[in-house]
Scaffold this motif. Structure first.
Motif, mmCIF file in Angstrom:
data_model
loop_
_atom_site.group_PDB
_atom_site.id
_atom_site.type_symbol
_atom_site.label_atom_id
_atom_site.label_comp_id
_atom_site.label_asym_id
_atom_site.label_seq_id
_atom_site.Cartn_x
_atom_site.Cartn_y
_atom_site.Cartn_z
ATOM 1 N N GLN A 222 -3.345 4.768 6.474
ATOM 2 C CA GLN A 222 -4.313 4.283 5.486
ATOM 3 C C GLN A 222 -4.045 2.826 5.111
ATOM 4 O OE1 GLN A 222 -3.409 7.235 2.567
ATOM 5 N NE2 GLN A 222 -5.102 8.611 3.167
ATOM 6 N N LEU B 147 -0.294 5.086 -0.679
ATOM 7 C CA LEU B 147 -1.032 5.310 0.565
ATOM 8 C C LEU B 147 -0.062 5.662 1.685
ATOM 9 C CD1 LEU B 147 -3.495 2.265 0.434
ATOM 10 C CD2 LEU B 147 -3.992 4.640 -0.179
ATOM 11 N N GLY C 75 0.815 -1.210 0.000
ATOM 12 C CA GLY C 75 0.000 0.000 0.000
ATOM 13 C C GLY C 75 0.844 1.254 0.000
#
Length: 277
Positions: A203, A199, A194
């Motif tokens: 998150q 991100l 991620g």
């Protein structure tokens, strides 16, 4: 709750803490749980919950209907020798990885005999939050009542599954015993992935944890096998298919199988290493 049931834990580490927390007030009163551990701070934690403690084996063991060995495999034979003099008529439960029930029975026996009331089990760390998965195996001398009692004790911290052959506990160790670490590694990888696609840490972590939790719950509650659930998420030419193609090309299924075989072999080898002493 059985107000007369008394249980001794030999070893006061994380798994003992999880089991005693699940047992106290549900299976037996906290005052009927006795914990033996050399660590003073650990003993204080158990005492704060209303349990009795000792730094070394003592006569209290002779009055306990169940003994749970929660020590490291390499220390088991020494610990059994220290506790054996107080063995009268107790059900023995071992949560030590790799230590075979036959070896434990032999160490517990007197004058060349073996102690038949031995149940081996392999819990896992989610037991710490009451969401554990435990495999159990019983020696032939274990009665139906003993099996029911062992199942109740381990069931206090999650689900239980009995296997017919003790050797299958090596497979249980490879799957559910070591399995949480595999999942944690995958969570780490999802978070890192991620971050790599833009991100931030918060998150990526929130989405990774929610995804694993939700997918696991869906699989548990669905009547469909995981393969069907996977296919329903995977559209031809879509994003999921692109990702799964990478996993397949890397041989993910084979990697998981090889990892579990390695864990099972190590569990078997530990039995050979520590049981033949």
């Amino acid at each position: 709750m059985n107000s007369e049931l008394s249980i001794a834990f030999i070893g006061g580490g994380n798994m003992a803490a999880a089991l005693t927390a699940g047992l106290a007030g549900t299976v037996c009163p906290a005052s009927r749980i006795h914990v033996i551990d050399i660590n003073e701070s650990s003993r204080r934690n158990f005492e704060a919950l209303g349990m009795s403690t000792a730094a070394a084996p003592d006569e209290t063991l002779a009055r306990c209907a169940v003994w749970v060995y929660a020590v490291k495999p390499q220390n088991m034979k020494e610990v059994v020798a220290a506790t054996q003099p107080w063995l009268r008529d107790s059900l023995i439960i071992s949560i030590a990885a790799g230590i075979r029930g036959g070896d434990l029975a032999r160490w517990l026996g007197k004058d060349g005999s073996s102690w038949g009331r031995v149940v081996r089990c392999m819990p896992n760390t989610p037991s710490l939050i009451g969401a554990g998965a435990t495999g159990l195996a019983a020696l032939p001398g274990v009665s139906d009542a003993d099996r029911a009692l062992a199942g109740t004790i381990l069931g206090a911290v999650g689900t239980t599954t009995w296997v017919d052959e003790e050797s299958l506990l090596d497979a249980v160790t490879a799957l559910s015993g070591s399995g949480p670490a595999y999942v944690f590694l995958f969570i780490e990888s999802l978070i890192a992935g991620g971050l790599a696609v833009g991100l931030n840490q918060e998150q990526a972590r929130e989405l990774a944890l929610a995804t694993l939790s939700g997918a696991t719950r869906l699989a548990a509650e669905s009547s469909e096998p995981p393969s069907v659930l996977r296919e329903r998420v995977t559209s031809k030419g879509g994003t999921t298919k692109a990702a799964l193609d990478v996993f397949e090309a890397a041989g993910l299924r084979d990697i998981v199988a090889q990892a579990m075989q390695a864990a099972a072999k190590r569990a078997h080898d530990m039995g050979e290493e520590f049981g033949n002493a």
